[in-house]
Scaffold this motif. Structure first.
Motif, PDB file in Angstrom:
ATOM      1  N   LYS A 108       0.827  -1.218   0.000  1.00  0.00           N
ATOM      2  CA  LYS A 108       0.000   0.000   0.000  1.00  0.00           C
ATOM      3  C   LYS A 108       0.856   1.261   0.000  1.00  0.00           C
ATOM      4  CE  LYS A 108      -4.144  -1.874   2.209  1.00  0.00           C
ATOM      5  NZ  LYS A 108      -5.025  -1.841   3.408  1.00  0.00           N
ATOM      6  N   THR A 109       2.048   1.183   0.574  1.00  0.00           N
ATOM      7  CA  THR A 109       2.919   2.365   0.567  1.00  0.00           C
ATOM      8  C   THR A 109       3.474   2.637  -0.829  1.00  0.00           C
ATOM      9  OG1 THR A 109       4.973   1.155   1.076  1.00  0.00           O
ATOM     10  CG2 THR A 109       3.614   1.868   2.951  1.00  0.00           C
ATOM     11  N   ILE A 110       3.434   1.642  -1.687  1.00  0.00           N
ATOM     12  CA  ILE A 110       3.932   1.792  -3.059  1.00  0.00           C
ATOM     13  C   ILE A 110       2.820   2.215  -4.012  1.00  0.00           C
ATOM     14  CG2 ILE A 110       4.945   0.553  -5.028  1.00  0.00           C
ATOM     15  CD1 ILE A 110       6.276  -1.285  -2.835  1.00  0.00           C
ATOM     16  N   THR A 111       1.685   1.527  -3.951  1.00  0.00           N
ATOM     17  CA  THR A 111       0.600   1.758  -4.924  1.00  0.00           C
ATOM     18  C   THR A 111      -0.492   2.687  -4.424  1.00  0.00           C
ATOM     19  OG1 THR A 111      -0.759  -0.079  -4.121  1.00  0.00           O
ATOM     20  CG2 THR A 111       0.902  -0.587  -5.796  1.00  0.00           C
ATOM     21  N   GLY A 112      -0.540   2.915  -3.134  1.00  0.00           N
ATOM     22  CA  GLY A 112      -1.739   3.499  -2.561  1.00  0.00           C
ATOM     23  C   GLY A 112      -2.724   2.369  -2.314  1.00  0.00           C
ATOM     24  N   SER A 113      -3.781   2.641  -1.588  1.00  0.00           N
ATOM     25  CA  SER A 113      -4.725   1.591  -1.215  1.00  0.00           C
ATOM     26  C   SER A 113      -5.706   1.300  -2.351  1.00  0.00           C
ATOM     27  CB  SER A 113      -5.498   2.010   0.039  1.00  0.00           C
ATOM     28  OG  SER A 113      -6.230   3.198  -0.229  1.00  0.00           O
ATOM     29  N   MET A 114      -6.326   0.129  -2.286  1.00  0.00           N
ATOM     30  CA  MET A 114      -7.408  -0.210  -3.202  1.00  0.00           C
ATOM     31  C   MET A 114      -8.690   0.493  -2.746  1.00  0.00           C
ATOM     32  SD  MET A 114      -5.928  -2.438  -5.299  1.00  0.00           S
ATOM     33  CE  MET A 114      -4.451  -1.429  -5.085  1.00  0.00           C
ATOM     34  N   THR A 115      -9.714   0.429  -3.578  1.00  0.00           N
ATOM     35  CA  THR A 115     -11.021   0.953  -3.176  1.00  0.00           C
ATOM     36  C   THR A 115     -11.976  -0.217  -3.007  1.00  0.00           C
ATOM     37  OG1 THR A 115     -11.552   1.354  -5.512  1.00  0.00           O
ATOM     38  CG2 THR A 115     -10.775   3.222  -4.248  1.00  0.00           C
ATOM     39  N   ARG A 116     -12.893  -0.067  -2.099  1.00  0.00           N
ATOM     40  CA  ARG A 116     -13.928  -1.083  -1.892  1.00  0.00           C
ATOM     41  C   ARG A 116     -15.282  -0.397  -2.004  1.00  0.00           C
ATOM     42  NH1 ARG A 116     -14.212  -6.174  -0.029  1.00  0.00           N
ATOM     43  NH2 ARG A 116     -12.078  -6.218   0.762  1.00  0.00           N
ATOM     44  N   THR A 117     -15.919  -0.565  -3.144  1.00  0.00           N
ATOM     45  CA  THR A 117     -17.217   0.052  -3.362  1.00  0.00           C
ATOM     46  C   THR A 117     -18.315  -0.865  -2.838  1.00  0.00           C
ATOM     47  OG1 THR A 117     -17.472  -0.930  -5.555  1.00  0.00           O
ATOM     48  CG2 THR A 117     -16.368   1.199  -5.450  1.00  0.00           C
ATOM     49  N   SER A 159      -8.869   2.776  -8.346  1.00  0.00           N
ATOM     50  CA  SER A 159      -9.360   4.068  -8.808  1.00  0.00           C
ATOM     51  C   SER A 159      -8.222   5.015  -9.177  1.00  0.00           C
ATOM     52  CB  SER A 159     -10.225   4.693  -7.695  1.00  0.00           C
ATOM     53  OG  SER A 159     -10.580   6.012  -7.993  1.00  0.00           O
ATOM     54  N   LEU A 160      -8.314   5.594 -10.369  1.00  0.00           N
ATOM     55  CA  LEU A 160      -7.396   6.642 -10.817  1.00  0.00           C
ATOM     56  C   LEU A 160      -8.202   7.912 -11.083  1.00  0.00           C
ATOM     57  CD1 LEU A 160      -5.189   4.636 -13.374  1.00  0.00           C
ATOM     58  CD2 LEU A 160      -4.582   5.298 -11.046  1.00  0.00           C
ATOM     59  N   PRO A 161      -7.560   9.076 -11.166  1.00  0.00           N
ATOM     60  CA  PRO A 161      -8.308  10.314 -11.394  1.00  0.00           C
ATOM     61  C   PRO A 161      -8.924  10.380 -12.791  1.00  0.00           C
ATOM     62  CG  PRO A 161      -5.940  10.745 -11.373  1.00  0.00           C
ATOM     63  CD  PRO A 161      -6.119   9.327 -10.944  1.00  0.00           C
ATOM     64  N   ALA A 162     -10.236  10.579 -12.851  1.00  0.00           N
ATOM     65  CA  ALA A 162     -10.933  10.667 -14.135  1.00  0.00           C
ATOM     66  C   ALA A 162     -10.458  11.852 -14.963  1.00  0.00           C
ATOM     67  CB  ALA A 162     -12.442  10.756 -13.894  1.00  0.00           C
ATOM     68  N   TRP A 163      -9.921  12.859 -14.294  1.00  0.00           N
ATOM     69  CA  TRP A 163      -9.413  14.041 -15.006  1.00  0.00           C
ATOM     70  C   TRP A 163      -8.228  13.683 -15.898  1.00  0.00           C
ATOM     71  CZ3 TRP A 163     -10.952  13.831  -9.970  1.00  0.00           C
ATOM     72  CH2 TRP A 163     -12.033  14.645  -9.610  1.00  0.00           C
ATOM     73  N   GLU A 164      -7.601  12.538 -15.638  1.00  0.00           N
ATOM     74  CA  GLU A 164      -6.424  12.126 -16.408  1.00  0.00           C
ATOM     75  C   GLU A 164      -6.751  11.068 -17.476  1.00  0.00           C
ATOM     76  OE1 GLU A 164      -3.744  13.822 -16.072  1.00  0.00           O
ATOM     77  OE2 GLU A 164      -4.495  14.929 -14.334  1.00  0.00           O
ATOM     78  N   CYS A 165      -8.028  10.765 -17.673  1.00  0.00           N
ATOM     79  CA  CYS A 165      -8.409   9.844 -18.747  1.00  0.00           C
ATOM     80  C   CYS A 165      -8.013  10.457 -20.095  1.00  0.00           C
ATOM     81  CB  CYS A 165      -9.910   9.589 -18.744  1.00  0.00           C
ATOM     82  SG  CYS A 165     -10.523   8.652 -17.338  1.00  0.00           S
ATOM     83  N   LYS A 166      -7.346   9.692 -20.923  1.00  0.00           N
ATOM     84  CA  LYS A 166      -6.894  10.218 -22.215  1.00  0.00           C
ATOM     85  C   LYS A 166      -8.071  10.551 -23.125  1.00  0.00           C
ATOM     86  CE  LYS A 166      -2.747   9.446 -20.795  1.00  0.00           C
ATOM     87  NZ  LYS A 166      -1.964  10.561 -20.244  1.00  0.00           N
TER      88      LYS A 166
END
Length: 200
Positions: free
Chosen positions: A7-16, A25-32
Motif C-alpha cells: 500500500k505504501t507503493i501503490t496506494g490503497s485499493m477501493t472497496r465500493t 481508482s485513478l483520477p478521471a481528469w487524467e483519462c486520455k
C-alpha cells in the motif's frame, strides 16, 4: 511483499458497496479519452460521476487517486498490486479513471498473470491501446470491455467484448438491486459479449 508495504507503493485499493471485491481508482481528469468526452453532450462521460460528488467533496479522495497514478511508474508496482489482489476472487480495474498507456496495460497484464485465481475486469474507452494488441494477448483471467463513447450508441466492432449505455433500462441488473452487483458476475464473463448499462 506484505500488503502493508504494498500500500505504501501503490496506494490503497477501493472497496465500493456495489462490487463483489476490491477495485482500483485513478483520477478521471487524467483519462486520455474520457476527459475529452466529458465535455461533449450526449457522451457517456458527460456528467461523469468520478468528477463530482465525493470525488470533489473530499480532497483526500482525489489526492489518493493521484498517488495511485504516480505509482504506476514504480518498478515495484506490479509486485505491490499482486500482493493486494492475489486473495481476491473478483477485481475491477478503474472504477474511476482508465488505462494510461500501452506500457500501463502491459503491466496490468503481468498483474493478471501473477494472480491466476482472480477474475479481472477492465472497462475502457481507450481504443488506441487496444488496437495495439489482439484479444489473444489478453490473459485468460482478464476481460477488457471496450465501451462505446455515446449514449445509445451500438457496440464497437473491432473488439470482442464491449459495453454500452442506453437511456432507459439495460441488461445490467444493478439498478434493480439497490445499485449492487448482487449475484451477477456478467461483467467478468467472456461468454457475454456486451453489457448494456442504463444511463444514470
Amino acid at each position: 511483499m506484505k500488503v502493508k508495504e504494498a500500500k505504501t507503493i501503490t496506494g490503497s485499493m477501493t472497496r465500493t458497496s456495489k462490487m463483489p471485491g476490491l477495485s482500483y481508482s485513478l483520477p478521471a481528469w487524467e483519462c486520455k479519452t474520457g476527459a475529452k468526452l466529458a465535455k461533449i453532450k450526449g457522451s457517456v462521460c458527460n456528467g461523469c460521476y468520478a468528477m463530482k460528488g465525493n470525488y470533489t467533496r473530499y480532497p483526500a479522495i482525489k489526492a489518493a487517486q493521484y498517488v495511485r497514478l504516480k505509482a504506476i511508474n514504480s518498478p515495484l508496482w506490479v509486485e505491490a498490486m499482486v500482493a493486494q489482489i492475489k486473495n481476491q476472487k473478483y477485481f475491477r480495474w478503474h472504477d474511476a479513471g482508465d488505462i494510461q498507456s500501452a506500457d500501463h496495460l502491459q503491466k496490468i497484464f503481468e498483474v493478471c498473470r501473477l494472480t491466476p485465481k482472480t477474475k479481472h475486469w477492465i472497462p475502457t474507452r481507450e481504443a488506441q491501446f487496444l488496437k495495439l494488441i489482439s484479444p489473444e494477448d489478453v490473459p485468460e483471467n482478464l476481460i477488457i470491455r471496450m465501451s462505446s463513447h455515446m449514449v445509445d450508441q451500438s457496440p464497437v466492432t473491432f473488439w470482442p467484448w464491449t459495453s454500452t449505455v442506453k437511456n432507459g433500462s439495460g441488461t445490467c441488473p444493478a439498478p434493480k438491486q439497490s445499485g449492487k452487483c448482487g449475484s451477477c458476475r456478467s461483467c467478468w464473463d467472456r461468454k457475454i459479449t456486451n453489457i448494456e448499462y442504463a444511463k444514470h
